[in-house]
Design a protein around this motif. Structure first.
Motif, short mmCIF file in Angstrom:
data_model
loop_
_atom_site.label_atom_id
_atom_site.label_comp_id
_atom_site.label_asym_id
_atom_site.label_seq_id
_atom_site.Cartn_x
_atom_site.Cartn_y
_atom_site.Cartn_z
N LYS A 86 -1.81 8.32 6.68
CA LYS A 86 -2.34 7.80 7.95
C LYS A 86 -2.97 6.42 7.77
N ASP A 87 -3.47 6.12 6.57
CA ASP A 87 -4.13 4.83 6.31
C ASP A 87 -3.85 4.39 4.88
N PRO A 88 -2.65 3.91 4.59
CA PRO A 88 -2.32 3.52 3.21
C PRO A 88 -3.22 2.43 2.65
N ARG A 89 -3.62 1.49 3.49
CA ARG A 89 -4.49 0.42 3.00
C ARG A 89 -5.88 0.96 2.70
N GLY A 90 -6.32 1.95 3.43
CA GLY A 90 -7.59 2.61 3.10
C GLY A 90 -7.49 3.27 1.74
N TYR A 91 -6.35 3.88 1.45
CA TYR A 91 -6.12 4.49 0.14
C TYR A 91 -6.21 3.44 -0.96
N VAL A 92 -5.63 2.26 -0.74
CA VAL A 92 -5.71 1.18 -1.73
C VAL A 92 -7.16 0.81 -1.97
N ARG A 93 -7.94 0.69 -0.90
CA ARG A 93 -9.36 0.33 -1.06
C ARG A 93 -10.12 1.37 -1.87
N GLN A 94 -9.84 2.63 -1.60
CA GLN A 94 -10.51 3.70 -2.36
C GLN A 94 -10.15 3.63 -3.83
N GLU A 95 -8.88 3.47 -4.12
CA GLU A 95 -8.43 3.42 -5.51
C GLU A 95 -8.92 2.17 -6.23
N TYR A 96 -8.95 1.06 -5.51
CA TYR A 96 -9.43 -0.18 -6.13
C TYR A 96 -10.92 -0.09 -6.43
N ALA A 97 -11.70 0.49 -5.50
CA ALA A 97 -13.13 0.63 -5.74
C ALA A 97 -13.39 1.51 -6.97
N ALA A 98 -12.56 2.53 -7.17
CA ALA A 98 -12.71 3.39 -8.33
C ALA A 98 -12.24 2.66 -9.61
N PHE A 99 -11.31 1.74 -9.46
CA PHE A 99 -10.75 1.01 -10.59
C PHE A 99 -11.71 -0.04 -11.14
N VAL A 100 -12.36 -0.75 -10.23
CA VAL A 100 -13.24 -1.88 -10.65
C VAL A 100 -14.49 -1.40 -11.27
N ALA A 145 0.83 -1.20 0.00
CA ALA A 145 0.00 0.00 0.00
C ALA A 145 0.87 1.26 0.00
N VAL A 146 1.93 1.25 0.80
CA VAL A 146 2.83 2.40 0.84
C VAL A 146 3.53 2.58 -0.50
N PHE A 147 3.89 1.48 -1.15
CA PHE A 147 4.53 1.57 -2.46
C PHE A 147 3.58 2.20 -3.47
N LEU A 148 2.31 1.78 -3.48
CA LEU A 148 1.34 2.38 -4.39
C LEU A 148 1.15 3.86 -4.08
N LEU A 149 1.05 4.18 -2.81
CA LEU A 149 0.89 5.58 -2.41
C LEU A 149 2.08 6.41 -2.86
N ASP A 150 3.28 5.91 -2.70
CA ASP A 150 4.48 6.63 -3.15
C ASP A 150 4.47 6.81 -4.67
N THR A 151 3.95 5.84 -5.39
CA THR A 151 3.84 5.94 -6.84
C THR A 151 2.87 7.05 -7.23
N ASP A 152 1.79 7.20 -6.48
CA ASP A 152 0.74 8.17 -6.79
C ASP A 152 0.96 9.54 -6.16
#
Length: 159
Positions: free
Chosen positions: A145-159, A124-131
């Motif tokens: 503060k919540d990198p995994r929450g960020y992943v969930r947000q981005e994945y929900a927008a992706f799918v 999650a931190v790697f993806l966040l650093d990429t973005d």
């Protein structure tokens, strides 16, 4: 919406502009010299930053996601078919982080959390650093503060 006027040394104009943009949502700065020509007047149209939306719950973020095995197959195929030393696209890192997050969620009903949680956090931190370069400052702070929450947000927008 409100106006901000700052009188500053010309050398500090960029620093002041950056600081105000961090604290508020600002428009383009309008710059004028003071009457004596020694300092710079900066004018901003500004507004308070809205509170960021909370991240989606895992159930909502992954509701339309393919099965974990299907995602695992996609991630491994993407990696296996890439040429050596090839930079992989954002989709790969997003899907990998989401996959690892979903695996970690199965491991996390109660502490102590295991290696799956640490691995999901790292992805999650790697993806966040990429973005990070494309995120507004306050959104990057929320994601830190919540990198995994960020992943969930981005994945929900992706799918």
């Amino acid at each position: 919406m409100f106006e901000i006027r700052v009188i500053t040394d010309p050398a500090d104009a960029d620093r002041v502009t950056t600081a105000l943009a961090t604290a508020f949502t600002t428009g383009q700065a309008r710059q004028y010299l003071t009457r004596d020509g020694q300092r710079t007047r900066l004018y901003f149209t500004a507004d308070h930053r809205p509170d960021p939306e909370p991240y989606p719950a895992p159930e909502a973020a992954y509701a339309l996601a393919p099965s974990i095995l299907s995602e695992m197959r996609w991630v491994t195929d993407a990696l296996a078919t890439a040429e050596c030393f090839t930079a992989l696209g954002r989709d790969y890192y997003l899907r990998k982080a989401a996959l690892l997050d979903r695996i970690a969620l199965m491991d996390e009903p109660a502490p102590p959390f295991g290696d799956a949680t640490e691995t999901a956090e790292a992805a999650a931190v790697f993806l966040l650093d990429t973005d990070r370069d494309h995120l507004a400052g306050h959104l990057a702070e929320q994601a830190d503060k919540d990198p995994r929450g960020y992943v969930r947000q981005e994945y929900a927008a992706f799918v």
